[in-house]
Design a protein around this motif. Structure first.
Motif, PDB file in Angstrom:
ATOM      1  N   LYS A   9       0.810  -1.213   0.000  1.00 28.49           N
ATOM      2  CA  LYS A   9       0.000   0.000   0.000  1.00 28.49           C
ATOM      3  C   LYS A   9       0.846   1.266   0.000  1.00 28.49           C
ATOM      4  O   LYS A   9       1.820   1.385   0.748  1.00 28.49           O
ATOM      5  CB  LYS A   9      -0.945   0.017   1.200  1.00 28.49           C
ATOM      6  CG  LYS A   9      -2.126  -0.922   1.048  1.00 28.49           C
ATOM      7  CD  LYS A   9      -3.157  -0.682   2.149  1.00 28.49           C
ATOM      8  CE  LYS A   9      -4.361  -1.591   1.955  1.00 28.49           C
ATOM      9  NZ  LYS A   9      -5.376  -1.383   3.013  1.00 28.49           N
ATOM     10  N   GLN A  10       0.442   2.199  -0.862  1.00 30.67           N
ATOM     11  CA  GLN A  10       1.028   3.539  -0.879  1.00 30.67           C
ATOM     12  C   GLN A  10       0.084   4.501  -0.177  1.00 30.67           C
ATOM     13  O   GLN A  10      -1.140   4.428  -0.343  1.00 30.67           O
ATOM     14  CB  GLN A  10       1.223   4.025  -2.320  1.00 30.67           C
ATOM     15  CG  GLN A  10       2.458   3.530  -3.024  1.00 30.67           C
ATOM     16  CD  GLN A  10       2.594   4.183  -4.387  1.00 30.67           C
ATOM     17  OE1 GLN A  10       1.772   3.979  -5.267  1.00 30.67           O
ATOM     18  NE2 GLN A  10       3.642   4.966  -4.563  1.00 30.67           N
ATOM     19  N   LYS A  11       0.637   5.439   0.565  1.00 28.08           N
ATOM     20  CA  LYS A  11      -0.199   6.481   1.174  1.00 28.08           C
ATOM     21  C   LYS A  11      -0.748   7.408   0.109  1.00 28.08           C
ATOM     22  O   LYS A  11      -1.855   7.920   0.206  1.00 28.08           O
ATOM     23  CB  LYS A  11       0.630   7.284   2.193  1.00 28.08           C
ATOM     24  CG  LYS A  11       1.108   6.460   3.379  1.00 28.08           C
ATOM     25  CD  LYS A  11       2.003   7.288   4.289  1.00 28.08           C
ATOM     26  CE  LYS A  11       2.543   6.443   5.438  1.00 28.08           C
ATOM     27  NZ  LYS A  11       3.491   7.211   6.289  1.00 28.08           N
ATOM     28  N   ASN A  12       0.076   7.651  -0.911  1.00 34.97           N
ATOM     29  CA  ASN A  12      -0.342   8.450  -2.062  1.00 34.97           C
ATOM     30  C   ASN A  12       0.569   8.076  -3.235  1.00 34.97           C
ATOM     31  O   ASN A  12       1.482   7.254  -3.097  1.00 34.97           O
ATOM     32  CB  ASN A  12      -0.253   9.962  -1.769  1.00 34.97           C
ATOM     33  CG  ASN A  12       1.125  10.372  -1.279  1.00 34.97           C
ATOM     34  OD1 ASN A  12       2.130  10.180  -1.969  1.00 34.97           O
ATOM     35  ND2 ASN A  12       1.183  10.925  -0.071  1.00 34.97           N
ATOM     36  N   ARG A  13       0.318   8.687  -4.388  1.00 32.66           N
ATOM     37  CA  ARG A  13       1.048   8.317  -5.601  1.00 32.66           C
ATOM     38  C   ARG A  13       2.560   8.529  -5.463  1.00 32.66           C
ATOM     39  O   ARG A  13       3.350   7.849  -6.131  1.00 32.66           O
ATOM     40  CB  ARG A  13       0.508   9.155  -6.781  1.00 32.66           C
ATOM     41  CG  ARG A  13       1.069   8.772  -8.127  1.00 32.66           C
ATOM     42  CD  ARG A  13       0.482   9.647  -9.208  1.00 32.66           C
ATOM     43  NE  ARG A  13      -0.904   9.342  -9.469  1.00 32.66           N
ATOM     44  CZ  ARG A  13      -1.321   8.483 -10.396  1.00 32.66           C
ATOM     45  NH1 ARG A  13      -0.430   7.835 -11.125  1.00 32.66           N
ATOM     46  NH2 ARG A  13      -2.596   8.261 -10.591  1.00 32.66           N
ATOM     47  N   ASP A  71       4.371   8.267  -2.614  1.00 37.01           N
ATOM     48  CA  ASP A  71       4.940   7.557  -1.466  1.00 37.01           C
ATOM     49  C   ASP A  71       5.957   6.543  -1.992  1.00 37.01           C
ATOM     50  O   ASP A  71       5.604   5.486  -2.492  1.00 37.01           O
ATOM     51  CB  ASP A  71       3.815   6.860  -0.699  1.00 37.01           C
ATOM     52  CG  ASP A  71       4.346   6.000   0.449  1.00 37.01           C
ATOM     53  OD1 ASP A  71       5.551   6.110   0.770  1.00 37.01           O
ATOM     54  OD2 ASP A  71       3.554   5.219   1.007  1.00 37.01           O
ATOM     55  N   THR A  98       8.207   4.848  -0.311  1.00 35.61           N
ATOM     56  CA  THR A  98       8.668   3.806   0.613  1.00 35.61           C
ATOM     57  C   THR A  98       8.485   2.417   0.000  1.00 35.61           C
ATOM     58  O   THR A  98       9.160   1.463   0.405  1.00 35.61           O
ATOM     59  CB  THR A  98       7.898   3.875   1.943  1.00 35.61           C
ATOM     60  OG1 THR A  98       6.487   3.709   1.692  1.00 35.61           O
ATOM     61  CG2 THR A  98       8.129   5.207   2.638  1.00 35.61           C
TER      62      THR A  98
END
Length: 380
Positions: A65-69, A71, A73
């Motif tokens: 999972k990405q927090k937003n486009r 991200d 990490t």
């Protein structure tokens, strides 16, 4: 090939996970068939209907999972995952996956290929900010890849003109045998809340509500046909940006097409839709060999398509369907009327298209072609 794979090719597919429409169908259909030929795993960055369906199809899926486009990490997580699993190749799908995979260039020596599902110059036409920023980022990302898979010869030519090489063609494919429940036009109308006319002749279009899909061309053809026959009606199935939905609704209202054109939204029973329509239309300004054509062909529907992209690679004018020049509503209207008036022609076009698709555009043929491309890239 990697020793850990037991001499069986092992490929990682990466896609955002938020995909809908043709890209969603294409990737899930491909991986469903490909997993029986080679070892494949799928990584997504969003949990969605796409990931739910992929799991239902038995595809080995991991969600990072990405927090937003932006991200990033996930880049290190992805790097660790790639090293742990020992993949032979990475296959990306879409701008977000391309951007993240571009950051892997100096972290892994594994070759990376991306599938070009549509003309990337038009992917973000619905938002000027996204078009400027994301198109530019995608172009930069694409320059880091080792190879490209396009879904039409025309797309390959476009990529070559833009300075890319190592380009392969792999057509979309559809399952030869897929069960469905028989339905009637009347039953479908009742379930979808569409006014039913006993003698109606339905021109169908299952598409995304987006300017590149040429819905305005179809609506202009509707205004011409309305004066010819009130029995010909149009069903436009699909969803998209509310902005475009409002524009199409306003056009319908201004031109008094309420009894002729029905925007029926997302249709879950897509097989039922193709069963009951009388003509399948593709009016896009840019298109590969799209699933809307393949799905209509399964039910031997006569098809009309704009002469763009990969459509002429499937529709041979007058043989497996009818073609019209891009943006030519008058020619489109004339083609619809031609099929409406000649049921023998309609049956012949539908049968020939069905036979061509079942012979050349199957999911198995698509998956085999991908394996050939992977092997060629690894040899290269």
């Amino acid at each position: 090939m990697n020793e850990n794979s037991g001499n069986r090719l092992k490929v990682l597919h990466i896609i955002s996970g938020g995909d809908t429409g043709g890209a969603k169908t294409s990737v899930i259909t491909l991986l469903r068939c490909l997993k029986d030929m080679i070892d494949i795993k799928l990584v997504c960055f969003i949990e969605s209907d796409f990931t739910k369906e992929a799991k239902e199809q038995g595809i080995d899926l991991t969600i990072m999972k990405q927090k937003n486009r932006f991200d990033m990490t996930v880049v290190n997580k992805l790097t660790d995952y790639i090293h742990k699993e020992g993949f032979d190749l990475i296959n990306c799908h879409g701008a977000r996956a391309n951007f993240i995979a571009s950051k892997l260039k100096n972290k892994t020596e594994i070759k990376r290929v991306t599938t070009i599902h549509s003309d990337y110059e038009h992917d973000f036409d619905n938002n000027i900010y996204k078009k400027i920023i994301f198109t530019m980022l995608n172009k930069k990302s694409l320059k880091t890849f080792d190879g490209f898979i396009t879904m039409a010869k025309d797309f390959k030519k476009d990529m070559m003109r833009r300075g890319f090489d190592n380009i392969y063609v792999a057509y979309n494919g559809i399952a030869k045998h897929q069960s469905h429940t028989e339905t009637t036009k009347e039953d479908f109308c009742r379930r979808q809340n569409i006014p039913y006319k006993e003698n109606s002749f339905v021109v169908g279009s299952a598409t995304r509500l987006h300017p590149v899909k040429g819905i305005d061309v179809l609506l202009k053809a509707c205004t011409i046909i309305k004066t010819y026959s009130e029995d010909i009606v149009f069903w436009i199935a699909g969803y998209g940006d509310e902005k475009y939905l409002r524009e199409y609704e306003e056009y319908i209202r201004k031109n008094e097409l309420e009894a002729t054109v029905h925007l029926i939204g997302f249709v879950k029973e897509i097989d039922a839709f193709y069963q009951v329509i009388d003509i399948n239309t593709i009016t896009s300004h840019s298109e590969a060999v799209c699933y809307a054509l393949l799905e209509g062909a399964r039910f031997a529907k006569p098809s009309i398509g704009s002469r763009v992209g990969g459509i002429p690679e499937l529709i041979e004018d007058g043989v497996t369907g009818l073609l019209f020049p891009d943006n030519d509503s008058e020619k489109l209207a004339a083609s619809i009327i031609k099929i409406y008036e000649d049921q023998a022609l309609a049956q012949r076009l539908g049968t020939h298209l069905h036979d061509k698709v079942m012979a050349e555009f199957t999911d198995e043929a698509m998956a085999k072609r991908y394996v050939e491309i992977y092997q060629e890239m690894l040899r290269g």
